[in-house]
Design an enzyme around this catalytic site. Structure first.
Site, PDB file in Angstrom:
ATOM      1  N   CYS A 194       5.016   1.604   0.831  1.00  0.00           N
ATOM      2  CA  CYS A 194       3.666   1.653   0.263  1.00  0.00           C
ATOM      3  C   CYS A 194       3.731   2.417  -1.058  1.00  0.00           C
ATOM      4  O   CYS A 194       4.779   2.443  -1.702  1.00  0.00           O
ATOM      5  CB  CYS A 194       2.660   2.252   1.258  1.00  0.00           C
ATOM      6  SG  CYS A 194       2.998   3.958   1.751  1.00  0.00           S
ATOM      7  N   CYS A 236       0.784   7.585   4.041  1.00  0.00           N
ATOM      8  CA  CYS A 236      -0.246   6.968   4.909  1.00  0.00           C
ATOM      9  C   CYS A 236       0.257   5.684   5.564  1.00  0.00           C
ATOM     10  O   CYS A 236       0.588   5.662   6.751  1.00  0.00           O
ATOM     11  CB  CYS A 236      -1.527   6.679   4.121  1.00  0.00           C
ATOM     12  SG  CYS A 236      -2.427   8.170   3.631  1.00  0.00           S
ATOM     13  N   ARG A 237       0.296   4.585   4.783  1.00  0.00           N
ATOM     14  CA  ARG A 237       0.518   3.278   5.408  1.00  0.00           C
ATOM     15  C   ARG A 237       1.942   3.043   5.890  1.00  0.00           C
ATOM     16  O   ARG A 237       2.164   2.599   7.022  1.00  0.00           O
ATOM     17  CB  ARG A 237       0.107   2.166   4.429  1.00  0.00           C
ATOM     18  CG  ARG A 237      -1.371   2.157   4.141  1.00  0.00           C
ATOM     19  CD  ARG A 237      -1.690   1.303   2.937  1.00  0.00           C
ATOM     20  NE  ARG A 237      -1.131   1.883   1.720  1.00  0.00           N
ATOM     21  CZ  ARG A 237      -1.117   1.283   0.531  1.00  0.00           C
ATOM     22  NH1 ARG A 237      -1.609   0.072   0.420  1.00  0.00           N
ATOM     23  NH2 ARG A 237      -0.617   1.898  -0.515  1.00  0.00           N
ATOM     24  N   SER A 238       2.948   3.282   5.023  1.00  0.00           N
ATOM     25  CA  SER A 238       4.315   2.913   5.430  1.00  0.00           C
ATOM     26  C   SER A 238       4.890   3.806   6.532  1.00  0.00           C
ATOM     27  O   SER A 238       5.579   3.284   7.411  1.00  0.00           O
ATOM     28  CB  SER A 238       5.259   2.803   4.227  1.00  0.00           C
ATOM     29  OG  SER A 238       5.381   4.005   3.528  1.00  0.00           O
ATOM     30  N   ASN A 284       3.972   6.803   0.492  1.00  0.00           N
ATOM     31  CA  ASN A 284       4.788   7.045   1.695  1.00  0.00           C
ATOM     32  C   ASN A 284       4.257   8.205   2.541  1.00  0.00           C
ATOM     33  O   ASN A 284       5.002   8.905   3.206  1.00  0.00           O
ATOM     34  CB  ASN A 284       6.271   7.277   1.332  1.00  0.00           C
ATOM     35  CG  ASN A 284       7.226   7.205   2.523  1.00  0.00           C
ATOM     36  OD1 ASN A 284       8.259   7.882   2.531  1.00  0.00           O
ATOM     37  ND2 ASN A 284       6.917   6.430   3.528  1.00  0.00           N
ATOM     38  N   ASP A 344      -5.465   0.814   1.181  1.00  0.00           N
ATOM     39  CA  ASP A 344      -4.948   2.186   1.160  1.00  0.00           C
ATOM     40  C   ASP A 344      -5.987   3.164   1.704  1.00  0.00           C
ATOM     41  O   ASP A 344      -6.989   3.446   1.047  1.00  0.00           O
ATOM     42  CB  ASP A 344      -4.574   2.555  -0.276  1.00  0.00           C
ATOM     43  CG  ASP A 344      -3.723   3.810  -0.315  1.00  0.00           C
ATOM     44  OD1 ASP A 344      -3.777   4.588   0.665  1.00  0.00           O
ATOM     45  OD2 ASP A 344      -3.008   3.995  -1.302  1.00  0.00           O
TER      46      ASP A 344
HETATM   47  P1  4NP Z   1      -0.049   5.445   0.894  1.00  0.00           P
HETATM   48  O1  4NP Z   1      -1.387   6.180   0.370  1.00  0.00           O
HETATM   49  O2  4NP Z   1       0.464   4.607  -0.250  1.00  0.00           O
HETATM   50  O3  4NP Z   1      -0.543   4.590   2.029  1.00  0.00           O
HETATM   51  O4  4NP Z   1       0.888   6.534   1.322  1.00  0.00           O
HETATM   52  C1  4NP Z   1      -1.387   6.997  -0.779  1.00  0.00           C
HETATM   53  C2  4NP Z   1      -1.263   8.366  -0.633  1.00  0.00           C
HETATM   54  C3  4NP Z   1      -1.304   9.177  -1.753  1.00  0.00           C
HETATM   55  C4  4NP Z   1      -1.472   8.625  -3.016  1.00  0.00           C
HETATM   56  C5  4NP Z   1      -1.581   7.253  -3.146  1.00  0.00           C
HETATM   57  C6  4NP Z   1      -1.532   6.445  -2.034  1.00  0.00           C
HETATM   58  N1  4NP Z   1      -1.559   9.445  -4.152  1.00  0.00           N
HETATM   59  O5  4NP Z   1      -1.742   8.921  -5.258  1.00  0.00           O
HETATM   60  O6  4NP Z   1      -1.418  10.672  -4.039  1.00  0.00           O
END
Ligand code: 4NP
Length: 144
Positions: A9, A14-16, A12, A118
């Site tokens: 994702c 939340c989703r992945s 790294n 997300d």
């Molecule tokens: P993820 O979510 O891609 O599902 O891990 C996010 C977590 C943090 C951020 C972006 C996406 N960020 O920009 O900090």
């Protein structure tokens, strides 16, 4: 040979990692990892609210730590799964010449959602979990 699966994702956190945790529960026989196309959260455990929502469903991932996706991952894994189309584009931009490892949208395997939105931004952690669980089930059944 066992299919080595990498979930990717943006952050790294939340989703992945959630996809990795759900999938390894279904297919503990397969090597798995997860990574983010961005390096903002390298070394951090999965996001607290994401872990809390997952824990309510019996999914544990507090052992995971964020890392950034690198070009060498094309050689270290047999299947790379992107959580959304932006992730897929950013992964493909790092594909080494000659690397044949497939990169697919995770949702292609078992959800009609088209992407895992997300939850870091939507705050809909349960909605993300619903899509991730459906896709992970389909993936688990699709792999030998
Ligand atoms: P993820 O979510 O891609 O599902 O891990 C996010 C977590 C943090 C951020 C972006 C996406 N960020 O920009 O900090």
């Amino acid at each position: 040979m066992a299919t080595r699966v990498l979930f990717v994702c943006l952050g790294n956190i939340c989703r992945s990692p959630t996809a990795e945790a759900v999938f390894r529960g279904l297919r503990p026989d397969l090597p798995t990892d997860s990574a983010g196309t961005a390096g903002y959260h390298v070394g951090e455990p999965p996001y607290g609210p994401m872990q809390a929502a997952a824990r309510k469903r019996g999914i544990k991932m507090d052992d995971l730590r964020a890392r950034q996706f690198i070009a060498r991952d094309f050689a270290r894994f047999d299947l790379i799964l992107a959580m959304d189309a932006d992730n897929l584009r950013n992964i493909e931009a790092l594909r080494p010449a000659g690397a044949a490892t497939p990169v697919r949208l995770f949702t292609d395997f078992g959800s009609d959602a088209g992407a895992v939105p997300d939850p870091y931004y939507t705050r809909d952690f349960d909605g993300a979990l619903d899509i991730i669980e459906a896709a992970a089930q389909g993936l688990a059944e699709a792999l030998d």
